[in-house]
Design a protein around this motif. Structure first.
Motif, PDB file in Angstrom:
ATOM      1  N   LEU A  59      -2.473 -13.727 -17.679  1.00  0.00           N
ATOM      2  CA  LEU A  59      -1.484 -14.607 -18.248  1.00  0.00           C
ATOM      3  C   LEU A  59      -0.031 -13.987 -18.031  1.00  0.00           C
ATOM      4  CD1 LEU A  59      -0.714 -16.883 -20.183  1.00  0.00           C
ATOM      5  CD2 LEU A  59      -0.942 -15.221 -22.077  1.00  0.00           C
ATOM      6  N   ASN A  60       0.152 -12.896 -18.028  1.00  0.00           N
ATOM      7  CA  ASN A  60       1.337 -11.972 -17.498  1.00  0.00           C
ATOM      8  C   ASN A  60       1.688 -12.278 -16.219  1.00  0.00           C
ATOM      9  OD1 ASN A  60       3.606 -10.272 -17.543  1.00  0.00           O
ATOM     10  ND2 ASN A  60       2.332  -8.394 -17.068  1.00  0.00           N
ATOM     11  N   LEU A  61       0.676 -12.375 -15.011  1.00  0.00           N
ATOM     12  CA  LEU A  61       0.810 -12.320 -13.980  1.00  0.00           C
ATOM     13  C   LEU A  61       1.160 -13.988 -13.455  1.00  0.00           C
ATOM     14  CD1 LEU A  61       0.872 -11.810 -10.704  1.00  0.00           C
ATOM     15  CD2 LEU A  61      -1.659 -12.003 -10.784  1.00  0.00           C
ATOM     16  N   THR A  77       0.746  -1.261   0.188  1.00  0.00           N
ATOM     17  CA  THR A  77       0.050  -0.108   0.082  1.00  0.00           C
ATOM     18  C   THR A  77       0.740   1.370   0.060  1.00  0.00           C
ATOM     19  OG1 THR A  77      -1.713  -1.122   1.282  1.00  0.00           O
ATOM     20  CG2 THR A  77      -1.832   1.056   1.324  1.00  0.00           C
ATOM     21  N   CYS A  78       1.979   1.167   0.926  1.00  0.00           N
ATOM     22  CA  CYS A  78       2.460   2.447   1.149  1.00  0.00           C
ATOM     23  C   CYS A  78       3.131   3.089  -0.260  1.00  0.00           C
ATOM     24  CB  CYS A  78       3.592   2.432   2.295  1.00  0.00           C
ATOM     25  SG  CYS A  78       2.678   2.469   3.808  1.00  0.00           S
ATOM     26  N   PRO A  79       4.018   2.042  -1.069  1.00  0.00           N
ATOM     27  CA  PRO A  79       4.682   2.569  -2.121  1.00  0.00           C
ATOM     28  C   PRO A  79       3.657   3.049  -3.088  1.00  0.00           C
ATOM     29  CG  PRO A  79       5.447   0.505  -1.611  1.00  0.00           C
ATOM     30  CD  PRO A  79       4.351   0.575  -0.589  1.00  0.00           C
ATOM     31  N   LYS A  96       0.746  -5.444  -7.276  1.00  0.00           N
ATOM     32  CA  LYS A  96      -0.047  -4.439  -8.286  1.00  0.00           C
ATOM     33  C   LYS A  96      -0.612  -4.984  -9.282  1.00  0.00           C
ATOM     34  CE  LYS A  96       0.724   0.208 -10.178  1.00  0.00           C
ATOM     35  NZ  LYS A  96       1.629   1.186 -10.366  1.00  0.00           N
ATOM     36  N   LEU A  97      -0.087  -6.008  -9.977  1.00  0.00           N
ATOM     37  CA  LEU A  97      -0.525  -6.903 -11.163  1.00  0.00           C
ATOM     38  C   LEU A  97      -1.463  -7.612 -10.752  1.00  0.00           C
ATOM     39  CD1 LEU A  97       0.380  -6.944 -14.115  1.00  0.00           C
ATOM     40  CD2 LEU A  97       1.887  -9.107 -13.609  1.00  0.00           C
TER      41      LEU A  97
END
Length: 863
Positions: free
Chosen positions: A359-361, A128-130, A342-343
Motif C-alpha cells: 500500500l505504501n509503495l 545495488t551500489c547504494p 528498495k521498497l
C-alpha cells in the motif's frame, strides 16, 4: 571525525595512488578484456583472504570464472529470468550477509546478451551500489570499454565511488582513475603506467596526448549515444537489404522476439510462424523505452496478423490500428528514478505479510515523476494522437498468455485527451501511474499468490490505443463493443453448439461488456443461434436489454454513464435502426401519458444479427484464431458503422481462453422422490457436466437479506468472507447460494463481496426473485466469470418463480440437521446466513448437471 577503515587493493603502489580503498567503496574497472579485470580481482583476494571479511563471488555470466578458490563462496544468479528476479536475488543475498562483506561481480556488460538493454544495467547499478555502500562493503565490478552507452556509463560513474579506466598502448598497461570519491592528490586523476607492481603517473601533457591519440576512434563511437537495444534493431533493419536464408530470418525474428515480445514458448512459436522481420521492426518503431511490450499488446498484434494472413478480406473488415507500446523497462526505471526500488524489494520479499508495504509503495508510485527522456517521448506520442481519446491499458508480461489471463486485475484508464498539450500530458501520466500502481492492488496480489506467481517477475508494460468510435455531439464512443469466445461454455439451449462460440454485446464503450452491470444487462448471443435468448420463459427480453451506456464526454473531459434514452432524446444517432427494435407498446403508453418522447427502442441487436452477415463473419474470425492458437480464444472488439451502413470490426485484444473441460455425460437418477430434491432447474449454469458430492451449504436467505439495512448487508458480505477463509477447497466441496448478483457494488442487487471473499467455494449459486429485485446477471464473458473459470468454480442461477424449477432449500433442515453457527459473535444474522454441514452417516448431497439437456439437479441420496 573518525577515520574511514581502509583496505588494500593488493597493490601497494595503487593503494598510495588512490589513498587506499575504503569500506563502502564500489569499485568499477573499465577494461578491454577480462584478463585485466581478473588480475585486479586476484590481487585483491590474495591480499584480503586472510582478513576477517567474508568474500563472495556473484556469478552470472558465461565467461570463464574470475575466481578458482574453494574458500571463496560462489553465489550463482540466473540473469535470464529478467531484471527484477536478478536484482531481487542479489538484494536478498546482500541483506542476508549483512555488513562488512567483500563482493566480486562478473562483468556487467555481458548482461547485454541477456537483457539487450543498457538502461537496465544502469538501473541495476543504481539500486545495488547504494545498498552495498550502506552495508559498508567493498564490491568489485567490471564493464567492457565502449560496449555500454554513454548514458549507462554516466550512471555508473555518478553512482560508484571508484572508477578505473584500464587500457593498453604498445603492450604497456595504463590505469586511469576517473573517479575516486572523497580523495585527492596532485597526480590522482592522471593515467598511471603499470610497471611490475608500480603505478607511475604520466605527468607530461605531451605523453598524455600521445597516449590518447593511440587509442583510436572507438572511444568516440557515435553509436554509443544509443542504447545497445537501439543498436540491435538498427542492425536488424540493415539486414532487410541482405540476402538471408529463411532460417537466418527466423533466427533474427526469434532473437528479437525474446527480448521485447514474450517469453511464452507457445506464443513465440506463433510469432515465428506469422511475423516477418518487417513486422518486428514496425512494432519497435512505435515502442517507447525498451523491454517487453507485454501479453495484451502481443495478443492484439498477433491476432490481427493471423487474420490478414488467412484471408485478404480481413484487411477491409478490420479497422486499422496505430497503437503505441510503453516498454516494461520504463516501469522499472520509474521505480528506480523515484527511489522506490528498495521498497519494491521489501514488498517482494514477503508478499503474504507485506500488504502494508504494498500500500505504501502503491501510494508513492502515484506521486512519482518521469525522467526527461521519457517525458519527451510521451509528449511526441500525445502530439501524434492530437485530441483523439486514447486508452492506457495494462500489458504485463504475464497477462493474456496460456494459463493466466489476469482478467481485470490491472487497470485500463481512458484519457479523454482534451485541452492543452501540458494538460493532456498531466492526465496521461496520471493514468500511467495508476496502471503501474494497480500491480500492487490487493486483488492483483491475491491473484498472483493464488496462481503461485508471487515470486515471478511481472514486468508491467503498457498498450496505448486510440479509442475506437466517433464523436457524437459532446460524446465519443463506439457504436458497439463486446467480447467474443470461440468456445461457448455457457450453453442455455440444447440446440446450441458450444464450438460455434458466443459474444456479449453492448452499445457504447466496452467497459459494460467486460464488467458485471449494476442494474443493467448486456446482450449474450450464441453465434449459431444469435436470436435465442438465455432468459426465455422468465421475462420479456426488454427487461434484460441494455438501458445505460458508457461514454466519454469530450466537453467535460470525463467518462460518464448515461441513460440510452437520454442520448436518443438529444437526439444522438445510435444506429438504432440497425441494432434495436421499436418498442410500440411503450410508445403507446408514452402517447397516452402525453409525454413528448416519440420513440422507444429495445437494444436487442436482433436486426444486426438478421440483416447482416455479422454472426457468420464473427464465427469465422473466432475459428480462424482458435485454429492458429490450437486453443479456444477470448477477444475484445468494437464495431463501427461507416457512412454506407457497413460495419468494421476493431480487434482490441486476443488471448487464450481459460475453459473448464466437459466431463463425459452422467445419467440422472430415475424416479427420484420429490422430497429428496433440493433444487432442479433448466439452463442457466456454467461449468459443463458435473457430478459431485457437496459437504457444506452456505445460504444467504434472499427474503431476510432484503429486510436488512445497507450497512448490515455489507456486514453479511464480510461474514461470508470469513466463512470462505475457513474452507479447505481440497477436501471440502462447498455450495454458496445467495440473492441476486454475487459481487455487486450495490447491496440492493446482491451481496457485495469481493472475489477473494468467495474464491474457496466450489459451486456458486445466484437466486432470483422479482418481488425483491434480486435478479442474477448471467454475465458470461465478464472478468467476474473469467475469475470463476480460472478458480474452477461452477456457476448456477436459480429462479424459484419459474414453473419448471423445483426449489426446496428447507429440506436442508431435515437432512443436514442443525444449522451450524460458525460466527458466534454475529448471532443476530443467524436467520440471514445459514450454514449446513452434510455430516458423514447422513444422506449425502449430490449435484449433477448435463450440458446436452441443460438440466441441473441437487438432491439427497442414501449412497
Amino acid at each position: 571525525m573518525e577515520r574511514p577503515q581502509t583496505v588494500t587493493t593488493g597493490f601497494t603502489s595503487l593503494d598510495n595512488v588512490i589513498q587506499h580503498l575504503r569500506m563502502g567503496d564500489n569499485v568499477v574497472f573499465q577494461v578491454r578484456n577480462l584478463e585485466v579485470y581478473k588480475r585486479f580481482v586476484t590481487a585483491f583476494i590474495q591480499a584480503n583472504i586472510d582478513s576477517s571479511k567474508k568474500i563472495i563471488y556473484i556469478r552470472f555470466t558465461q565467461h570463464d570464472p574470475l575466481i578458482n578458490n574453494d574458500s571463496i563462496e560462489v553465489f550463482p544468479v540466473n540473469a535470464d529470468n529478467g531484471f527484477e528476479e536478478f536484482c531481487s536475488q542479489i538484494h536478498e543475498k546482500i541483506t542476508l550477509e549483512g555488513r562488512d562483506v567483500f563482493y566480486i561481480f562478473d562483468c556487467l556488460s555481458e548482461l547485454l546478451d541477456r537483457w539487450a538493454t543498457d538502461s537496465m544495467i544502469g538501473n541495476f547499478f543504481k539500486v545495488t551500489c547504494p545498498y552495498l555502500y550502506e552495508l559498508n562493503t567493498i564490491a568489485y565490478f567490471a564493464t567492457f570499454k565502449n560496449h555500454n552507452s554513454f548514458h549507462t556509463t554516466a550512471v555508473i560513474r555518478d553512482t560508484t565511488q571508484v572508477l578505473f579506466d584500464i587500457f593498453q598502448v604498445y603492450a604497456k598497461t595504463y590505469v586511469y582513475p576517473l573517479k575516486v570519491w572523497n580523495r585527492y592528490t596532485p597526480t590522482l586523476f592522471l593515467p598511471h603506467l603499470v610497471h611490475g607492481d608500480r603505478f607511475i603517473p604520466v605527468t607530461s601533457s605531451g605523453d598524455v596526448a600521445t597516449l590518447y591519440s593511440q587509442l583510436g576512434e572507438n572511444d568516440e563511437n557515435p553509436e554509443r549515444d544509443l542504447d545497445y537495444w537501439d543498436r540491435l534493431f538498427i542492425r536488424a533493419g540493415e539486414l532487410r537489404a541482405s540476402p538471408l536464408t529463411k532460417n537466418q530470418i527466423t533466427e533474427h525474428i526469434n532473437q528479437l522476439s525474446k527480448i521485447f515480445l514474450t517469453r511464452d514458448e507457445r506464443i513465440l512459436e506463433l510469432i515465428s510462424v506469422h511475423f516477418s522481420l518487417q513486422d518486428i521492426l514496425s512494432i519497435k518503431s512505435r515502442l517507447i523505452g525498451s523491454g517487453f511490450i507485454g501479453g495484451k499488446a502481443v495478443g492484439m498484434l498477433l491476432a490481427r496478423k493471423i487474420l490478414i494472413q488467412a484471408s485478404e478480406t480481413w484487411s477491409s473488415k478490420l479497422e486499422p490500428h496505430d497503437s503505441f507500446y510503453i516498454g516494461s523497462d520504463v516501469y522499472y526505471s520509474y521505480l528506480v528514478d523515484n527511489n522506490l526500488w528498495k521498497l519494491k524489494m521489501e514488498q517482494r520479499r514477503a508478499p503474504q505479510e507485506s500488504l502494508g508495504t504494498a500500500l505504501n509503495l502503491r501510494e508513492k508510485i502515484l506521486q512519482g515523476q518521469f525522467n526527461d527522456a521519457i517525458k519527451h517521448k510521451f509528449l511526441r506520442m500525445l502530439e501524434y494522437f492530437g485530441q483523439s481519446p486514447i486508452i492506457v491499458r495494462s500489458s504485463s508480461l504475464l497477462e493474456d498468455g496460456f494459463g493466466n489471463a489476469f482478467p481485470g486485475k490491472y487497470e485500463s484508464i481512458f484519457c479523454i485527451n482534451q485541452g492543452t498539450l501540458d494538460e493532456r500530458y498531466q492526465r496521461f501520466t496520471k493514468a500511467v501511474r495508476e496502471v503501474f500502481a494497480s500491480t500492487l492492488s490487493e486483488e492483483a496480489l491475491a491473484y498472483r499468490e493464488k496462481h503461485d506467481l508471487s515470486n515471478s517477475e511481472e514486468q508491467m508494460a503498457l498498450l496505448v490505443q486510440r479509442v475506437s468510435g466517433s464523436n457524437k455531439q459532446d460524446y465519443f464512443f463506439p457504436d458497439i463493443a463486446g467480447v467474443g469466445f470461440s468456445y461457448n461454455t455457457y450453453v442455455w439451449d440444447p440446440q446450441i453448439n458450444p464450438n460455434d462460440g458466443m459474444i456479449r454485446l453492448v452499445v457504447g464503450l466496452g467497459t459494460r461488456a467486460v464488467n458485471r452491470l449494476e442494474g443493467d444487462y448486456a446482450r449474450i448471443a450464441a453465434l449459431d443461434r444469435p436470436q435465442c435468448f438465455p432468459y426465455d420463459g422468465l421475462r420479456s427480453f426488454k427487461a434484460y436489454s441494455q438501458q445505460k451506456i458508457d461514454v466519454l464526454n469530450i466537453r467535460r473531459n470525463r467518462q460518464e454513464c448515461l441513460s440510452i434514452q437520454a442520448l436518443m432524446d438529444q437526439p444522438i444517432d445510435l444506429h438504432q435502426t440497425m441494432i434495436a427494435e421499436r418498442d410500440h407498446e411503450t410508445e403507446q403508453k408514452i402517447q397516452q401519458l402525453g409525454l413528448k418522447r416519440k420513440e422507444s427502442w429495445v437494444f436487442s441487436f436482433n436486426p444486426f444479427f438478421s440483416h447482416t452477415d455479422f454472426p457468420l463473419t464473427f464465427s469465422k474470425l473466432l475459428k480462424t484464431l482458435e485454429s492458429a492458437y490450437r486453443h479456444p480464444v477470448d477477444i475484445e472488439f468494437t464495431v463501427n458503422f461507416n457512412s454506407n451502413g457497413n460495419y468494421q470490426i476493431n480487434l482490441l485484444q486476443c488471448r487464450p481462453l481459460q475453459v473448464q473441460g466437459f466431463k463425459k455425460r452422467i445419467e440422472f437418477p430415475e424416479a427420484l422422490p420429490l422430497n429428496q430434491v433440493l433444487f432442479k432447474s433448466k439452463g442457466c449454469f456454467m461449468g459443463g457436466n458435473i457430478y459431485t458430492n457437496i459437504h457444506k451449504v452456505i445460504i444467504v436467505e434472499p427474503q431476510a437479506y432484503n429486510l436488512l439495512s445497507q450497512s448490515d448487508k455489507y456486514e453479511v458480505a464480510r461474514i461470508v468472507g470469513r466463512l470462505n477463509q475457513q474452507i479447505n477447497k481440497e477436501i471440502t466441496t462447498v455450495l454458496l447460494l445467495g440473492p441476486g448478483r454475487w459481487g455487486s457494488r450495490i447491496p440492493s442487487l446482491g451481496v457485495p463481496v469481493a472475489f477473494a471473499e468467495f474464491n474457496h467455494v466450489s459451486i456458486l449459486g445466484e437466486i432470483g426473485y422479482h418481488n425483491t429485485g434480486f435478479l442474477p446477471d448471467v454475465s458470461f464473458g465478464t472478468h467476474f466469470f473469467q475469475d470463476m473459470i480460472e478458480s474452477e468454480i461452477f456457476y448456477l442461477a436459480l429462479f424459484p418463480e419459474k414453473n419448471e424449477t423445483i426449489y426446496q432449500l428447507d429440506l436442508l433442515k431435515n437432512f443436514a440437521g442443525t444449522t451450524v453457527d460458525m460466527i458466534p459473535e454475529k448471532s443476530n444474522f443467524r436467520n440471514v446466513i445459514k450454514v449446513y454441514n452434510i455430516a458423514p452417516g447422513k444422506p449425502g448431497l449430490q449435484l449433477i448437471s448435463d450440458i446436452s439437456t441443460q438440466e441441473i439437479q441437487c438432491f439427497f441420496t442414501d449412497t
